[in-house]
Design a protein around this motif. Structure first.
Motif, mmCIF file in Angstrom:
data_model
loop_
_atom_site.group_PDB
_atom_site.id
_atom_site.type_symbol
_atom_site.label_atom_id
_atom_site.label_comp_id
_atom_site.label_asym_id
_atom_site.label_seq_id
_atom_site.Cartn_x
_atom_site.Cartn_y
_atom_site.Cartn_z
ATOM 1 N N GLN A 186 43.576 38.180 25.549
ATOM 2 C CA GLN A 186 44.148 38.002 26.889
ATOM 3 C C GLN A 186 43.470 36.883 27.664
ATOM 4 O O GLN A 186 43.994 36.428 28.676
ATOM 5 C CB GLN A 186 44.100 39.324 27.648
ATOM 6 N N THR A 245 50.976 44.324 38.509
ATOM 7 C CA THR A 245 51.521 44.170 39.858
ATOM 8 C C THR A 245 50.386 44.132 40.881
ATOM 9 O O THR A 245 50.397 43.319 41.808
ATOM 10 C CB THR A 245 52.485 45.347 40.144
ATOM 11 N N GLU A 246 49.394 44.973 40.696
ATOM 12 C CA GLU A 246 48.271 45.069 41.637
ATOM 13 C C GLU A 246 47.401 43.815 41.656
ATOM 14 O O GLU A 246 46.574 43.643 42.546
ATOM 15 C CB GLU A 246 47.375 46.264 41.263
ATOM 16 N N HIS A 291 49.066 33.334 26.367
ATOM 17 C CA HIS A 291 48.970 34.745 26.695
ATOM 18 C C HIS A 291 48.268 34.928 28.043
ATOM 19 O O HIS A 291 47.223 34.339 28.285
ATOM 20 C CB HIS A 291 48.149 35.386 25.565
ATOM 21 N N ALA A 292 48.860 35.746 28.898
ATOM 22 C CA ALA A 292 48.244 36.010 30.202
ATOM 23 C C ALA A 292 48.247 37.508 30.443
ATOM 24 O O ALA A 292 49.135 38.215 29.964
ATOM 25 C CB ALA A 292 49.044 35.311 31.293
ATOM 26 N N TRP A 293 47.272 37.968 31.168
ATOM 27 C CA TRP A 293 47.198 39.403 31.484
ATOM 28 C C TRP A 293 47.101 39.607 32.989
ATOM 29 O O TRP A 293 46.438 38.828 33.692
ATOM 30 C CB TRP A 293 45.967 40.035 30.803
ATOM 31 N N ALA A 338 51.073 43.157 25.307
ATOM 32 C CA ALA A 338 50.334 42.316 24.364
ATOM 33 C C ALA A 338 51.280 41.421 23.563
ATOM 34 O O ALA A 338 52.303 41.882 23.059
ATOM 35 C CB ALA A 338 49.531 43.197 23.429
ATOM 36 N N GLY A 360 52.603 40.721 30.342
ATOM 37 C CA GLY A 360 53.283 41.973 30.658
ATOM 38 C C GLY A 360 53.011 43.035 29.625
ATOM 39 O O GLY A 360 52.931 44.216 29.923
ATOM 40 N N THR A 362 41.823 49.158 36.554
ATOM 41 C CA THR A 362 43.130 48.706 36.061
ATOM 42 C C THR A 362 43.794 49.695 35.109
ATOM 43 O O THR A 362 44.992 49.581 34.865
ATOM 44 C CB THR A 362 43.006 47.353 35.330
ATOM 45 N N ARG A 373 45.904 50.675 26.974
ATOM 46 C CA ARG A 373 45.847 51.318 28.280
ATOM 47 C C ARG A 373 45.105 52.631 28.073
ATOM 48 O O ARG A 373 45.271 53.259 27.019
ATOM 49 C CB ARG A 373 47.265 51.624 28.767
#
Ligand code: ADP
Length: 540
Positions: free
Chosen positions: A357, A327-328, A322-324, A303, A301, A416, A433
């Protein structure tokens, strides 16, 4: 020549019937204000069948949107199944949205009915008159004593189920590409946009959470999704658990670190997942609980700072996984499960790679693209580019074409808005971002990397870095720092701490001490609020 295999729809009824048939004896636990409630999948499945009939009785259209305004609970999971298995579309409303956004998305999705936890009624009810398409509000008892409005549209969930016979047959969804659920992005800019998951995308995404290099969910696991079910389907964990047959523990409304840790310990949870804010909050209390059953602590959600992950490794013996995603992307796109090439690394290098990530999960394709030239960047860990994503659970457009397709490329990939570098194994390192990068003298400074370095300071609880205008360099970093309770620190000491850790030109021009980093509806740092707060702040 065509293959000669059966063409069965990849649809949620399979997940439901599998859970009902094979795992009826397994438990679903929910923490409520009245204590812990335990049910079995068998009893839960009967309630799903009753709910299916109830939706028909209430005249909800065959593909009507079914809104939910709920915590993570077994009842919410009933809705997760009954809506899509009857061809309707589950619409999880984010309880933390501003009222204007909430009514906007309920109207935009044309929700016909909204199920609401009693404890959340005070948040929803004041805005009900602006929800133009909602015909029924169904209140789910959760031990709260919020007043129930005297209104013919308000129904009681348990009574509704008691009055509805369980649907007797097998659920069937003919077209696997039909909509199963929708979730609006929290919309840091502009109106929230609707992401519409299909049955096919949801089933495939659930399946991925069962694979070993992802969360590896199994029948033996006890899984507690802390990440809200109103946000990107709690990362798909609830559906994944039903498919795998895992025991599920739902935290309900009490999301304090103490309540979460108590549940993790009491139910011998093996897999759990939450945003970094949750893990930061729980860190000081870890020593008070027996968490020896935990094997996977998913974190995503935003870092996961290396210092946080390492603190977990030191205290619990397991770092954060850790996951990246977004919503899309349903949301799982990458996972930082250790790879064999990490075996040769030193412990410190391994800690660095855990803060990355990770690699894309099977069926998800990623590429890094220079946003200015459109050129694809090499995976050499130096060149950075915007991540483009493609795959069967990646959105191809927003509901009703909102956003005009700007976020999708001509060849059908999702832009993204995240900037990353990748090593030659495609192991991602998210830099920022696009809108949060600090552009100083034409070069990018990663606000995320700076924050992570600042948060490694033992006296600092949180830090957020934003860009402030600068006459010569156009933008320079401003560090907004929250100290741990009872600690003192000067701006000079923060800079001194950072000096050996980052390039000299990355050092923030200013350090501001604040009481708290403002958070978005899903607990992420709200840089937008900080930018508004420090608007007019310049550096020279
Ligand atoms: P919103 O855009 O409203 O925040 P999402 O919850 O879909 O909605 O957020 C997705 C974004 O969160 C990603 O685009 C990325 O910027 C950030 N994010 C998600 N996971 C990570 C991660 N592991 N590390 C860094 N950033 C992340």
């Amino acid at each position: 020549m065509l293959g000669l295999m059966q063409d069965r729809p990849l649809a949620l009824p399979h997940v439901f019937h599998r859970a009902e048939q094979l795992f009826g004896h397994k438990q679903i636990v929910t923490a409520t204000a009245d204590g812990v409630q335990t049910t079995t999948i068998a009893d839960w499945a009967v309630r799903v069948r009753r709910l299916a009939t109830a939706l028909d009785r209430l005249g909800i259209s065959s593909d009507g949107r079914v809104g939910t305004f709920c915590w993570n609970t077994a009842a919410h999971l009933e809705l997760y199944m009954a809506a899509p298995c009857t061809g309707r579309v589950l619409h999880t409303l984010n309880i933390r949205l501003f009222p204007e956004q909430l009514t906007y998305i309920a109207n935009h999705a044309e929700d016909e009915i909204v199920f609401v936890d009693r404890s959340l009624l005070p948040l929803l009810w004041p805005h009900q008159d602006k929800m133009e398409t909602v015909k029924h509000f169904v209140v789910i008892e959760d031990g709260a004593d919020a007043e129930i409005p005297d209104d013919p549209r308000v129904l009681d969930y348990d009574r509704l189920l008691a009055e509805s016979e369980p649907f007797a047959g097998r659920f069937h969804v003919e077209d696997e590409n039909s909509a199963a659920a929708m979730c609006y992005t929290s919309g840091t800019t502009g109106n929230p946009k609707g992401v519409v998951y299909s049955h096919r995308s949801t089933v495939l995404h659930s399946l991925i959470s069962l694979t070993a290099d992802a969360a590896g969910l199994s029948e033996r696991d006890v899984v507690m999704p802390i990440v809200p079910m109103f946000h990107a389907n709690a990362w798909g964990l609830p559906y994944g658990c039903l498919l795998a047959g895992s025991t599920i523990v739902f935290p309900g409304p009490n999301m304090t670190p103490k309540a979460i840790l108590e549940l993790l310990a009491a139910h011998k949870v093996t897999v759990t997942g939450g945003v970094p804010t949750i893990w930061m909050g729980a860190l000081p209390l870890l020593g008070d609980y027996d968490l020896s059953h935990l094997r996977t602590l998913l974190c995503g959600g935003s870092a996961a700072p290396k210092s946080l992950s390492e603190a977990y490794r030191e205290k619990l013996g397991i770092p954060l996984l850790h996951a990246w995603g977004m919503t899309e992307t349903s949301p799982i796109a990458t996972m930082s499960t250790p790879r064999s090439h990490h075996d040769e690394l030193t412990e410190d290098q391994r800690a660095n790679s855990r803060a990355r990530q990770g690699q894309s999960v099977p069926l998800v394709e990623l590429r890094l693209v220079d946003p200015d030239t459109g050129e694809e960047m090499p995976w050499d860990d130096e060149h950075t580019g915007e991540i483009h994503a493609a795959g069967p659970w990646i959105a191809k457009e927003y509901y009703r074409g909102e956003g005009g397709g700007a976020q999708y490329t001509e060849d059908g990939w999702l832009r993204t808005g995240d900037v990353a570098a990748a090593d030659r194994y495609g192991y991602l390192r998210l830099v920022d971002r696009t809108k949060d990068l600090v552009k100083s003298g034409g070069e990018w400074i990663s606000s995320v990397e700076l924050e992570n370095e600042i948060m490694a300071h033992p006296k600092i609880a949180e830090a957020a870095v934003i860009a402030i205008p600068h006459e010569r360099w156009v933008e320079r970093p401003l560090a907004c720092v929250v100290l741990k309770p009872g600690e003192t620190l000067t701006a000079e000491e923060v800079i001194e701490f950072l000096t050996p850790r980052v390039a000299k030109w990355w050092l923030p021009d200013a350090v501001e001490f604040i009481d708290e980093v403002p958070k978005t509806s899903v607990g992420k740092f709200s840089k937008k609020t900080l930018r508004d707060k420090f608007a007019g702040y310049t550096s020279s």
